[in-house]
Scaffold this active site. Structure first.
Site, PDB file in Angstrom:
ATOM      1  N   GLY A  22       0.835  -1.198   0.000  1.00 46.40           N
ATOM      2  CA  GLY A  22       0.000   0.000   0.000  1.00 46.40           C
ATOM      3  C   GLY A  22       0.863   1.238   0.000  1.00 46.40           C
ATOM      4  N   GLY A  23       1.995   1.154  -0.728  1.00 42.37           N
ATOM      5  CA  GLY A  23       3.038   2.168  -0.620  1.00 42.37           C
ATOM      6  C   GLY A  23       2.707   3.527  -1.182  1.00 42.37           C
ATOM      7  N   LEU A  24       1.663   3.639  -2.001  1.00 43.50           N
ATOM      8  CA  LEU A  24       1.339   4.941  -2.580  1.00 43.50           C
ATOM      9  C   LEU A  24       0.268   5.681  -1.783  1.00 43.50           C
ATOM     10  CD1 LEU A  24       1.533   4.348  -6.437  1.00 43.50           C
ATOM     11  CD2 LEU A  24       3.315   4.931  -4.794  1.00 43.50           C
ATOM     12  N   LEU A  27       1.101   7.386   3.961  1.00 42.97           N
ATOM     13  CA  LEU A  27       2.339   7.142   4.697  1.00 42.97           C
ATOM     14  C   LEU A  27       3.434   6.487   3.868  1.00 42.97           C
ATOM     15  CD1 LEU A  27       0.942   5.831   8.106  1.00 42.97           C
ATOM     16  CD2 LEU A  27       1.631   8.155   7.504  1.00 42.97           C
ATOM     17  N   ASP A  48       2.638  -1.382  -4.608  1.00 44.60           N
ATOM     18  CA  ASP A  48       1.205  -1.082  -4.594  1.00 44.60           C
ATOM     19  C   ASP A  48       0.609  -1.750  -5.823  1.00 44.60           C
ATOM     20  OD1 ASP A  48      -1.367   0.226  -4.222  1.00 44.60           O
ATOM     21  OD2 ASP A  48      -0.304   1.757  -3.075  1.00 44.60           O
ATOM     22  N   ASP A  66       0.096  -7.346  -5.041  1.00 42.98           N
ATOM     23  CA  ASP A  66      -1.299  -7.511  -4.639  1.00 42.98           C
ATOM     24  C   ASP A  66      -1.312  -8.339  -3.363  1.00 42.98           C
ATOM     25  OD1 ASP A  66      -3.951  -8.101  -4.267  1.00 42.98           O
ATOM     26  OD2 ASP A  66      -4.302  -8.868  -6.287  1.00 42.98           O
ATOM     27  N   TYR A 155     -13.189  -0.910   9.624  1.00 45.93           N
ATOM     28  CA  TYR A 155     -11.779  -0.527   9.719  1.00 45.93           C
ATOM     29  C   TYR A 155     -11.247  -0.836  11.114  1.00 45.93           C
ATOM     30  CZ  TYR A 155      -7.680   2.602   9.697  1.00 45.93           C
ATOM     31  OH  TYR A 155      -6.420   3.131   9.787  1.00 45.93           O
ATOM     32  N   LYS A 159      -8.572  -3.768  12.408  1.00 50.84           N
ATOM     33  CA  LYS A 159      -7.324  -3.424  13.092  1.00 50.84           C
ATOM     34  C   LYS A 159      -7.181  -4.161  14.422  1.00 50.84           C
ATOM     35  CE  LYS A 159      -5.266  -0.761  10.148  1.00 50.84           C
ATOM     36  NZ  LYS A 159      -4.016  -1.228   9.517  1.00 50.84           N
TER      37      LYS A 159
END
Length: 331
Positions: A22-24, A27, A48, A66, A155, A159
């Protein structure tokens, strides 16, 4: 501690590899920048499922990953000799409520994949959690590190699930799982759909138009931190010696404020600023979250200290949003 390898974000060792997944997101890009400054450009692999910009491609390694494709993740770890995974992939609070089945797949199934991956290849894994992991039955002022949680968003539920699964894998299999519960994170990136994102949107709209309609009540107090503090806490926690950690999941924060307190500070820079309040469904979410976050255990165990208070945050945000967005848009 092992030397760092590649980040998914993936991190590599000796010449270590880190991979942020989820690098884009908000954070990931800044995290990769920070880690590359410390461990070297080639040691941090941003990942990502989104086509990257030229700036991202030119800043260092970037790959498609993915998190729902376990074999694909195995291939990445083996091919790039990954040592750390920083797992950012998630649908945030307000967005997750609009598509619960997708949030379950990304936030829960994806989490299972990276945990199994980390166990299989003996990786160090960091997974961010959130103030959203608490619910209306939790003490809100202050919210301690260990207390009843029972959130009411997918969400938050995902978590809590991640926290418990990570702790289980640590105790059962010896997995080096680390998790920080972040408050609202403020940066000059455009808002991305979180309940605390009013505190970003007000800068963009206020500086651009002089007006902003806030979706929370003016007295809604929530914990927050500036992105540089957030990323520094992540790095300090990831590199903290194992013997200092009394638990695998910690609260971290820097400040708590309300919309009206933020607007008062921002009005010093935009005297004509007009903010109206029209609470929507996000108000119910915010009302179930902590008002004051107790991060005393992180401060005691591994020396966490924040650097940015509300005054510094507002000054930096006004400068960054003006330079990077408002002036560029007018050219």
């Amino acid at each position: 501690m092992k030397t760092l390898k590649k980040l998914a974000i993936f991190v590599k060792s000796n010449n270590r590899s880190l991979v942020p997944t989820g690098g884009l997101g908000q954070l990931g890009v800044e995290c990769a920048k920070l880690l590359r400054g410390r461990y070297g450009e080639e040691s941090v692999i941003l990942s990502d499922i989104i086509k990257p910009s030229n700036d991202i491609v030119n800043s260092g390694p970037y790959i498609f990953a993915d998190i729902l494709d376990f074999k694909g993740l195995q291939k990445i770890v083996v091919d790039h000799r990954v040592d750390w995974i920083i797992h950012f992939s998630a649908l945030l609070s307000a967005i997750g409520e609009q598509n619960v089945p997708l949030a379950v797949r990304v936030n829960i199934e994806g989490m299972h994949n990276v945990l199994e991956l980390a166990k299989q290849y003996k990786l160090r894994i960091f997974v961010p959690s959130t103030i959203g992991a608490f619910g209306p039955d939790s003490p809100r002022n202050p919210t301690p590190n260990v207390t009843i949680q029972r959130p009411r968003t997918i969400y938050g539920v995902s978590k809590v699930h991640a926290e418990l699964m990570g702790e289980y894998y640590h105790h059962k299999f010896g997995l080096d799982f680390r998790c920080l519960r972040f408050p609202g994170v403020i940066s000059s990136d455009p808002p991305g759909g979180g309940t605390t994102d009013y505190a970003v949107a007000v800068f963009f709209e206020g500086l651009k138009t002089g007006k902003y309609q806030c979706y929370l009540k003016p007295d809604t107090r929530l914990p927050m931190m500036y992105i540089e503090d957030c990323l520094r806490s992540l790095l300090e926690f990831m590199t903290a010696p194992e013997e200092k950690l009394q638990r695998r999941v910690y609260n971290v924060t820097a400040m708590s404020f309300t919309p009206e307190e933020l607007v008062e500070k921002l009005s010093k820079y935009i005297p004509e600023l007009h903010v109206s309040y029209r609470p929507d469904s996000r108000q119910l979410i915010a009302d179930s979250w902590p008002q004051i976050f107790d991060d005393s255990e992180a401060r005691r165990d591994w020396g966490w200290q924040h650097h940015y208070d509300l005054d510094k945050l507002v000054d930096l945000m006004v400068r960054d949003v003006t330079e990077n967005y408002i002036k560029k848009a007018s050219n």
